[in-house]
Design a protein around this motif. Structure first.
Motif, PDB file in Angstrom:
ATOM      1  N   PRO A 119      34.454  32.542  36.401  1.00  0.00           N
ATOM      2  CA  PRO A 119      35.287  33.375  35.383  1.00  0.00           C
ATOM      3  C   PRO A 119      36.233  34.330  35.747  1.00  0.00           C
ATOM      4  O   PRO A 119      37.404  34.407  35.122  1.00  0.00           O
ATOM      5  CB  PRO A 119      34.050  33.933  34.568  1.00  0.00           C
ATOM      6  CG  PRO A 119      32.870  33.341  34.803  1.00  0.00           C
ATOM      7  CD  PRO A 119      32.969  32.988  36.088  1.00  0.00           C
ATOM      8  N   ARG A 120      35.871  35.180  36.930  1.00  0.00           N
ATOM      9  CA  ARG A 120      37.105  35.982  37.425  1.00  0.00           C
ATOM     10  C   ARG A 120      38.050  35.208  38.164  1.00  0.00           C
ATOM     11  O   ARG A 120      39.544  35.600  37.944  1.00  0.00           O
ATOM     12  CB  ARG A 120      36.284  36.989  38.420  1.00  0.00           C
ATOM     13  CG  ARG A 120      35.342  37.953  37.951  1.00  0.00           C
ATOM     14  CD  ARG A 120      35.059  38.899  38.857  1.00  0.00           C
ATOM     15  NE  ARG A 120      34.253  38.621  40.058  1.00  0.00           N
ATOM     16  CZ  ARG A 120      32.906  38.709  40.322  1.00  0.00           C
ATOM     17  NH1 ARG A 120      32.138  39.016  39.339  1.00  0.00           N
ATOM     18  NH2 ARG A 120      32.682  38.069  41.434  1.00  0.00           N
ATOM     19  N   LEU A 121      37.798  34.326  38.849  1.00  0.00           N
ATOM     20  CA  LEU A 121      39.004  33.550  39.427  1.00  0.00           C
ATOM     21  C   LEU A 121      39.793  32.779  38.387  1.00  0.00           C
ATOM     22  O   LEU A 121      41.005  32.623  38.451  1.00  0.00           O
ATOM     23  CB  LEU A 121      38.364  32.315  40.439  1.00  0.00           C
ATOM     24  CG  LEU A 121      37.941  32.860  41.950  1.00  0.00           C
ATOM     25  CD1 LEU A 121      37.266  31.681  42.504  1.00  0.00           C
ATOM     26  CD2 LEU A 121      39.098  33.487  42.410  1.00  0.00           C
ATOM     27  N   ARG A 122      38.992  32.404  37.344  1.00  0.00           N
ATOM     28  CA  ARG A 122      39.958  31.686  36.212  1.00  0.00           C
ATOM     29  C   ARG A 122      41.072  32.526  35.706  1.00  0.00           C
ATOM     30  O   ARG A 122      41.936  32.369  35.545  1.00  0.00           O
ATOM     31  CB  ARG A 122      39.023  31.191  35.241  1.00  0.00           C
ATOM     32  CG  ARG A 122      39.654  30.681  33.946  1.00  0.00           C
ATOM     33  CD  ARG A 122      38.546  30.133  32.875  1.00  0.00           C
ATOM     34  NE  ARG A 122      37.814  29.158  33.172  1.00  0.00           N
ATOM     35  CZ  ARG A 122      37.645  27.889  32.911  1.00  0.00           C
ATOM     36  NH1 ARG A 122      38.828  27.398  32.654  1.00  0.00           N
ATOM     37  NH2 ARG A 122      36.845  27.135  33.482  1.00  0.00           N
ATOM     38  N   LYS A 123      40.557  33.787  35.312  1.00  0.00           N
ATOM     39  CA  LYS A 123      41.388  34.803  34.822  1.00  0.00           C
ATOM     40  C   LYS A 123      42.722  35.173  35.702  1.00  0.00           C
ATOM     41  O   LYS A 123      43.735  35.067  35.190  1.00  0.00           O
ATOM     42  CB  LYS A 123      40.456  36.075  34.528  1.00  0.00           C
ATOM     43  CG  LYS A 123      41.407  37.220  33.810  1.00  0.00           C
ATOM     44  CD  LYS A 123      40.725  38.522  33.702  1.00  0.00           C
ATOM     45  CE  LYS A 123      41.654  39.463  33.026  1.00  0.00           C
ATOM     46  NZ  LYS A 123      42.805  39.596  33.662  1.00  0.00           N
ATOM     47  N   VAL A 124      42.116  35.315  37.044  1.00  0.00           N
ATOM     48  CA  VAL A 124      43.272  35.722  37.842  1.00  0.00           C
ATOM     49  C   VAL A 124      44.416  34.550  37.890  1.00  0.00           C
ATOM     50  O   VAL A 124      45.533  34.802  37.990  1.00  0.00           O
ATOM     51  CB  VAL A 124      42.589  35.972  39.220  1.00  0.00           C
ATOM     52  CG1 VAL A 124      43.760  35.912  40.357  1.00  0.00           C
ATOM     53  CG2 VAL A 124      41.804  37.260  39.352  1.00  0.00           C
ATOM     54  N   GLY A 148      25.290  29.922  42.210  1.00  0.00           N
ATOM     55  CA  GLY A 148      25.993  31.023  43.146  1.00  0.00           C
ATOM     56  C   GLY A 148      27.432  31.339  42.769  1.00  0.00           C
ATOM     57  O   GLY A 148      28.190  32.576  43.069  1.00  0.00           O
ATOM     58  N   PHE A 149      28.025  30.485  41.927  1.00  0.00           N
ATOM     59  CA  PHE A 149      29.523  30.770  41.510  1.00  0.00           C
ATOM     60  C   PHE A 149      29.487  30.988  40.058  1.00  0.00           C
ATOM     61  O   PHE A 149      30.654  31.036  39.393  1.00  0.00           O
ATOM     62  CB  PHE A 149      30.179  29.795  41.611  1.00  0.00           C
ATOM     63  CG  PHE A 149      30.631  29.302  43.353  1.00  0.00           C
ATOM     64  CD1 PHE A 149      31.459  30.120  44.014  1.00  0.00           C
ATOM     65  CD2 PHE A 149      29.813  28.549  43.844  1.00  0.00           C
ATOM     66  CE1 PHE A 149      31.699  30.212  45.234  1.00  0.00           C
ATOM     67  CE2 PHE A 149      29.940  28.284  45.245  1.00  0.00           C
ATOM     68  CZ  PHE A 149      30.766  28.901  46.014  1.00  0.00           C
ATOM     69  N   PHE A 180      38.574  22.383  37.336  1.00  0.00           N
ATOM     70  CA  PHE A 180      37.816  23.091  38.521  1.00  0.00           C
ATOM     71  C   PHE A 180      36.930  23.979  38.491  1.00  0.00           C
ATOM     72  O   PHE A 180      35.918  24.229  39.035  1.00  0.00           O
ATOM     73  CB  PHE A 180      38.960  23.234  39.665  1.00  0.00           C
ATOM     74  CG  PHE A 180      38.524  24.277  40.908  1.00  0.00           C
ATOM     75  CD1 PHE A 180      37.859  23.255  41.859  1.00  0.00           C
ATOM     76  CD2 PHE A 180      38.768  25.500  40.790  1.00  0.00           C
ATOM     77  CE1 PHE A 180      37.389  24.031  43.031  1.00  0.00           C
ATOM     78  CE2 PHE A 180      38.355  26.131  41.951  1.00  0.00           C
ATOM     79  CZ  PHE A 180      37.495  25.308  43.115  1.00  0.00           C
ATOM     80  N   PHE A 181      37.537  25.027  37.509  1.00  0.00           N
ATOM     81  CA  PHE A 181      36.616  26.294  37.359  1.00  0.00           C
ATOM     82  C   PHE A 181      35.499  25.973  36.430  1.00  0.00           C
ATOM     83  O   PHE A 181      34.437  26.561  36.576  1.00  0.00           O
ATOM     84  CB  PHE A 181      37.575  27.288  36.616  1.00  0.00           C
ATOM     85  CG  PHE A 181      38.693  27.996  37.501  1.00  0.00           C
ATOM     86  CD1 PHE A 181      38.321  28.401  38.829  1.00  0.00           C
ATOM     87  CD2 PHE A 181      40.026  27.918  37.340  1.00  0.00           C
ATOM     88  CE1 PHE A 181      39.195  28.925  39.494  1.00  0.00           C
ATOM     89  CE2 PHE A 181      40.961  28.499  38.163  1.00  0.00           C
ATOM     90  CZ  PHE A 181      40.579  28.839  39.213  1.00  0.00           C
ATOM     91  N   ASP A 182      35.586  24.891  35.636  1.00  0.00           N
ATOM     92  CA  ASP A 182      34.363  24.544  34.995  1.00  0.00           C
ATOM     93  C   ASP A 182      33.165  24.044  35.937  1.00  0.00           C
ATOM     94  O   ASP A 182      32.281  24.529  35.654  1.00  0.00           O
ATOM     95  CB  ASP A 182      34.766  23.403  33.848  1.00  0.00           C
ATOM     96  CG  ASP A 182      35.506  23.974  32.608  1.00  0.00           C
ATOM     97  OD1 ASP A 182      35.659  25.175  32.326  1.00  0.00           O
ATOM     98  OD2 ASP A 182      36.213  23.210  32.226  1.00  0.00           O
TER      99      ASP A 182
END
Length: 69
Positions: A43-48, A37-38, A28-30
């Motif tokens: 990457p920030r969401l993936r880390k969290v 726009g994302f 999903f993050f990929d």
């Protein structure tokens, strides 16, 4: 029943197995990162979510809107 153990001295290397959820969220993050726009948010969401294992709303909000703090 064969209960003999393999005692050849070799040890299997530790294998890190991803959970199904981590695999799906990673994909999903990929896809999210590929969307216009994302590129910076994903990457920030993936880390969290995946690395820090935090799903609390304030942490997600801070990852989505870092300037709002």
């Amino acid at each position: 029943m064969d209960t003999t153990e393999n005692n050849d001295g070799a040890t299997d290397p530790a294998v890190k197995v991803k959970s199904v959820a981590a695999t799906i969220l990673g994909e999903f993050f990929d896809v999210l990162q590929a969307e216009e726009g994302f590129e910076e948010v994903a990457p920030r969401l993936r880390k969290v979510v995946l690395e820090d294992s935090v799903l609390a709303e304030p942490s997600i909000r801070a990852a989505l809107f870092p300037d709002a703090s």
